[in-house]
Write a protein that holds these residues in place. Structure first.
Motif, mmCIF file in Angstrom:
data_model
loop_
_atom_site.group_PDB
_atom_site.id
_atom_site.type_symbol
_atom_site.label_atom_id
_atom_site.label_comp_id
_atom_site.label_asym_id
_atom_site.label_seq_id
_atom_site.Cartn_x
_atom_site.Cartn_y
_atom_site.Cartn_z
ATOM 1 N N SER A 55 10.841 -6.938 -17.138
ATOM 2 C CA SER A 55 10.614 -7.889 -16.894
ATOM 3 C C SER A 55 9.252 -7.942 -16.481
ATOM 4 N N THR A 177 13.997 2.609 -5.935
ATOM 5 C CA THR A 177 14.786 2.025 -5.936
ATOM 6 C C THR A 177 13.987 1.352 -5.595
ATOM 7 N N THR A 180 11.148 -0.516 -9.910
ATOM 8 C CA THR A 180 11.257 -0.679 -11.719
ATOM 9 C C THR A 180 12.958 -0.419 -11.493
ATOM 10 N N SER A 201 15.035 4.520 0.150
ATOM 11 C CA SER A 201 14.876 3.984 1.252
ATOM 12 C C SER A 201 15.314 2.616 0.410
ATOM 13 N N LYS A 287 6.994 -3.501 1.977
ATOM 14 C CA LYS A 287 7.255 -2.372 0.525
ATOM 15 C C LYS A 287 7.217 -3.384 -0.286
ATOM 16 N N TRP A 450 3.858 2.519 -1.761
ATOM 17 C CA TRP A 450 2.630 3.671 -2.768
ATOM 18 C C TRP A 450 0.837 2.476 -2.334
HETATM 19 P P1 NAP Z 1 7.839 2.734 -6.694
HETATM 20 O O1 NAP Z 1 7.268 1.408 -5.751
HETATM 21 O O2 NAP Z 1 6.424 3.183 -6.012
HETATM 22 O O3 NAP Z 1 9.330 3.142 -6.211
HETATM 23 C C1 NAP Z 1 9.569 4.243 -6.413
HETATM 24 C C2 NAP Z 1 11.060 4.716 -5.693
HETATM 25 O O4 NAP Z 1 11.108 6.030 -6.009
HETATM 26 C C3 NAP Z 1 11.243 4.520 -4.419
HETATM 27 O O5 NAP Z 1 12.093 4.082 -4.158
HETATM 28 C C4 NAP Z 1 10.816 5.948 -3.702
HETATM 29 O O6 NAP Z 1 11.667 5.917 -2.700
HETATM 30 C C5 NAP Z 1 11.611 6.377 -4.528
HETATM 31 N N1 NAP Z 1 11.226 7.713 -4.944
HETATM 32 C C6 NAP Z 1 10.060 8.284 -5.074
HETATM 33 N N2 NAP Z 1 10.133 9.735 -4.676
HETATM 34 C C7 NAP Z 1 11.277 10.643 -4.475
HETATM 35 C C8 NAP Z 1 11.867 11.573 -4.343
HETATM 36 N N3 NAP Z 1 11.333 12.166 -4.245
HETATM 37 N N4 NAP Z 1 13.533 11.142 -3.958
HETATM 38 C C9 NAP Z 1 14.187 9.726 -3.829
HETATM 39 N N5 NAP Z 1 13.345 9.321 -4.003
HETATM 40 C C10 NAP Z 1 12.303 8.715 -4.050
HETATM 41 O O7 NAP Z 1 7.424 2.672 -8.395
HETATM 42 P P2 NAP Z 1 8.342 1.393 -9.278
HETATM 43 O O8 NAP Z 1 9.704 0.877 -8.696
HETATM 44 O O9 NAP Z 1 7.444 2.106 -10.410
HETATM 45 O O10 NAP Z 1 6.952 0.086 -8.797
HETATM 46 C C11 NAP Z 1 6.351 0.473 -8.704
HETATM 47 C C12 NAP Z 1 4.429 -0.877 -8.971
HETATM 48 O O11 NAP Z 1 5.131 -1.222 -10.047
HETATM 49 C C13 NAP Z 1 5.660 -1.828 -8.297
HETATM 50 O O12 NAP Z 1 5.937 -1.905 -6.921
HETATM 51 C C14 NAP Z 1 4.950 -2.850 -9.108
HETATM 52 O O13 NAP Z 1 3.890 -3.285 -8.572
HETATM 53 C C15 NAP Z 1 5.433 -2.777 -10.304
HETATM 54 N N6 NAP Z 1 5.794 -3.061 -11.077
HETATM 55 C C16 NAP Z 1 6.319 -4.468 -11.463
HETATM 56 C C17 NAP Z 1 6.984 -5.481 -12.041
HETATM 57 C C18 NAP Z 1 7.256 -6.570 -12.342
HETATM 58 O O14 NAP Z 1 7.888 -6.561 -12.629
HETATM 59 N N7 NAP Z 1 6.131 -7.071 -12.380
HETATM 60 C C19 NAP Z 1 8.194 -4.090 -12.266
HETATM 61 C C20 NAP Z 1 8.511 -2.727 -12.115
HETATM 62 C C21 NAP Z 1 7.225 -2.140 -11.543
HETATM 63 P P3 NAP Z 1 11.063 5.318 -1.188
HETATM 64 O O15 NAP Z 1 10.471 3.328 -0.917
HETATM 65 O O16 NAP Z 1 11.816 5.953 0.272
HETATM 66 O O17 NAP Z 1 9.498 5.740 -1.195
#
Ligand code: NAP
Length: 485
Positions: A55, A177, A180, A201, A287, A450
């Motif tokens: 969402s 975590t 997404t 984290s 973050k 990121w």
């Molecule tokens: P993200 O915020 O970059 O999170 C990636 C997750 O993967 C982090 O928990 C990271 O840990 C973990 N990770 C990455 N490489 C790993 C590894 N080698 N081993 C273990 N853990 C690893 O990605 P995302 O959750 O897809 O979200 C990205 C962005 O998309 C959000 O910040 C937001 O801007 C957008 N988004 C928005 C919505 C919305 O509702 N509007 C929803 C989803 C996404 P670390 O934290 O330790 O790096």
């Protein structure tokens, strides 16, 4: 007297920004434009992401085009499929869809003889103006984990969810975590046989219940559009003055947000050991802040395991953590984020001096006021580098950037100029100011995210969202190299 000349425009991407740009062109009576879309549907991120629990975490009332309110949103923060439908509907009802070339991936764009030559597998076409609307988080990032490709079960990235695989009776592994991973956990926790979450984290979570709109409310919003507009303005003001402000200015706001996150964790997770695992060692908002209603509830449900030991490697039966434990799994989901530095790439953009955007961005993506690049005339990027993304509505940002591009497009159409690109000096000054302000932001307080670019600075806008709007609302022609006829 100004003369109006015919011009044509190429837009790359039929997501939220590309549709917005198309509507602005139509409003200005410019009908000669093509939207190139590599996929077979509109919607960008809302088409690509279909994971369970998806969402928006920005209130829907505000996460809408200001020119197309939607009284029918089902929830305070509506599901992804509904948002996707909304963008498709706007594209259809505004007559944008017939302008879209589906399945047409732009691989190159070169500026020659005063025009942009846009290349696809079908050949090249020339345009006066090039608009890139390719989104920010488009290219999935796959983790480098030993043995990942040896896992015997299905493995996919959260943005490439394989719906042909039933989740029923599965032991699911979830790596990540971020926003997404949290939404997937909130949805699947307690509903599948097992969910093992690999957390590198912990995250701060801002309590945000996602209430349903009642039929009566929707009817009232449809009957009196002014209510919708009031709702839009209310949530805009609230978000910009809480999240938007707290990220870039220290003070009460920031402390209050942090306190609410801490209280949320304290009140939602009673087990001290679990709470310790879920407590970040960095400031809230360093973050991207997670806004969620029932993440903590879901993570404590039976069958959900939170693993905080580092992942050592993957083997055919599952994930092995650094303590030597094998976590047996049937399915592995990688919610590991995106390459936030891709922007328009891998599309190759080259100017009339043979300089590529890759050359200019060797030390990291940067732009003039997030939208234009020196030496690349008549190129405007929606959601370009240092846009005020983060916990904001990207829809309003796209509208402001599209309006700015329209200001230049109108100048070209009126015959005032034939091409414009920002000067090196103006771009350098802008980026210097930005870099110095970025050092004061919450994003620089000691976490990895990121947001951070190659130079260790966040690729975000370091001032309040309103400042970005002001900058775009007041184009400064003296900051541009302008070519006239
Ligand atoms: P993200 O915020 O970059 O999170 C990636 C997750 O993967 C982090 O928990 C990271 O840990 C973990 N990770 C990455 N490489 C790993 C590894 N080698 N081993 C273990 N853990 C690893 O990605 P995302 O959750 O897809 O979200 C990205 C962005 O998309 C959000 O910040 C937001 O801007 C957008 N988004 C928005 C919505 C919305 O509702 N509007 C929803 C989803 C996404 P670390 O934290 O330790 O790096």
């Amino acid at each position: 007297m100004t003369q109006t000349r015919k011009l044509n425009v190429a837009i790359v991407g039929a997501g939220m920004s590309g549709i917005c740009m198309a509507v602005k062109l139509q409003d200005a009576d410019i009908d000669d434009f093509v939207i190139y879309e590599s996929a077979d549907d509109v919607g960008g991120t809302w088409r690509d992401n279909t994971y369970p629990g998806l969402s928006c975490d920005v209130p829907s009332r505000f996460y809408s085009y200001s020119f197309r309110p939607n009284p029918h949103w089902s929830r305070f923060m509506s599901p992804g499929s509904e948002i996707h439908r909304y963008f498709r509907q706007v594209a259809d009802e505004r007559g944008v869809t017939p302008h879209i070339r589906f399945g047409a991936e732009v691989t190159s764009a070169r500026f020659e003889d005063g025009r942009w030559w846009v290349g696809t597998s079908e050949g090249e076409e020339a345009f006066d103006v090039l608009i890139t609307a390719t989104g920010v988080l488009r290219v999935p990032r796959y983790p480098e984990i030993d043995g990942l490709d040896t896992f015997a079960g299905p493995t996919f990235h959260s943005a490439r969810w394989d719906h042909s695989i039933s989740l029923h009776n599965k032991q699911i592994g979830l790596i990540g975590t971020g926003s997404t991973g949290v939404q997937i956990t909130a949805e699947l926790g307690g509903k599948v046989r097992g969910l093992t979450i690999f957390q590198r984290s912990p995250q701060w979570v801002y309590p945000t219940p996602n209430l349903r709109y009642r039929a009566l409310t929707k009817a009232a919003l449809a009957r009196w559009p002014v209510l919708n507009n009031l709702g839009y303005r209310f949530w805009q003001t609230y978000i910009e003055n809480t999240l938007g402000r707290a990220a870039v200015e220290a003070g009460l706001n920031r402390r209050l947000m942090a306190l609410l996150c801490r209280l949320n964790l304290r009140l939602s997770v009673r087990d001290p050991a679990m709470r310790r695992k879920l407590t970040p060692n960095y400031h809230a908002m360093c973050k991207r802040l997670i806004l969620a209603g029932h993440y903590y509830r879901s993570i404590q449900k039976p069958g959900v395991h939170l693993v905080t030991e580092a992942i050592d490697h993957v083997e055919p039966r599952g994930v092995v953590t650094s303590d030597g434990v094998l976590h047996e799994l049937d399915l592995l989901v990688l919610a590991t984020g995106f390459d936030a530095r891709a922007y328009v790439r891998p599309m190759g953009i080259v100017n009339d001096n043979g300089v590529t955007l890759d050359d200019v961005w060797e030390d990291g993506p940067h732009a003039y006021r997030s939208i234009a690049v020196p030496g690349f005339p008549n190129l405007f990027m929606l959601m370009g580098p240092h846009s005020p993304i983060g916990n904001q509505s990207l829809v309003l940002i796209a509208e402001n950037q599209a309006d700015y591009a329209m200001w230049w497009i109108n100048k070209i159409r009126n015959g005032d100029i034939i091409a414009a690109s920002p000067t090196d000096t103006a771009t350098k000054d802008y980026n210097e100011q930005m870099k110095s302000a970025l050092r004061q932001t919450i994003w620089m307080t000691g976490c990895k995210s990121w947001y951070l670019g190659k130079d260790g600075l966040p690729e975000l806008f370091p001032w309040r969202p309103a400042r970005h709007r002001e900058l775009l609302a007041t184009p400064d022609i003296s900051h541009f190299d302008v070519r006239t006829a």
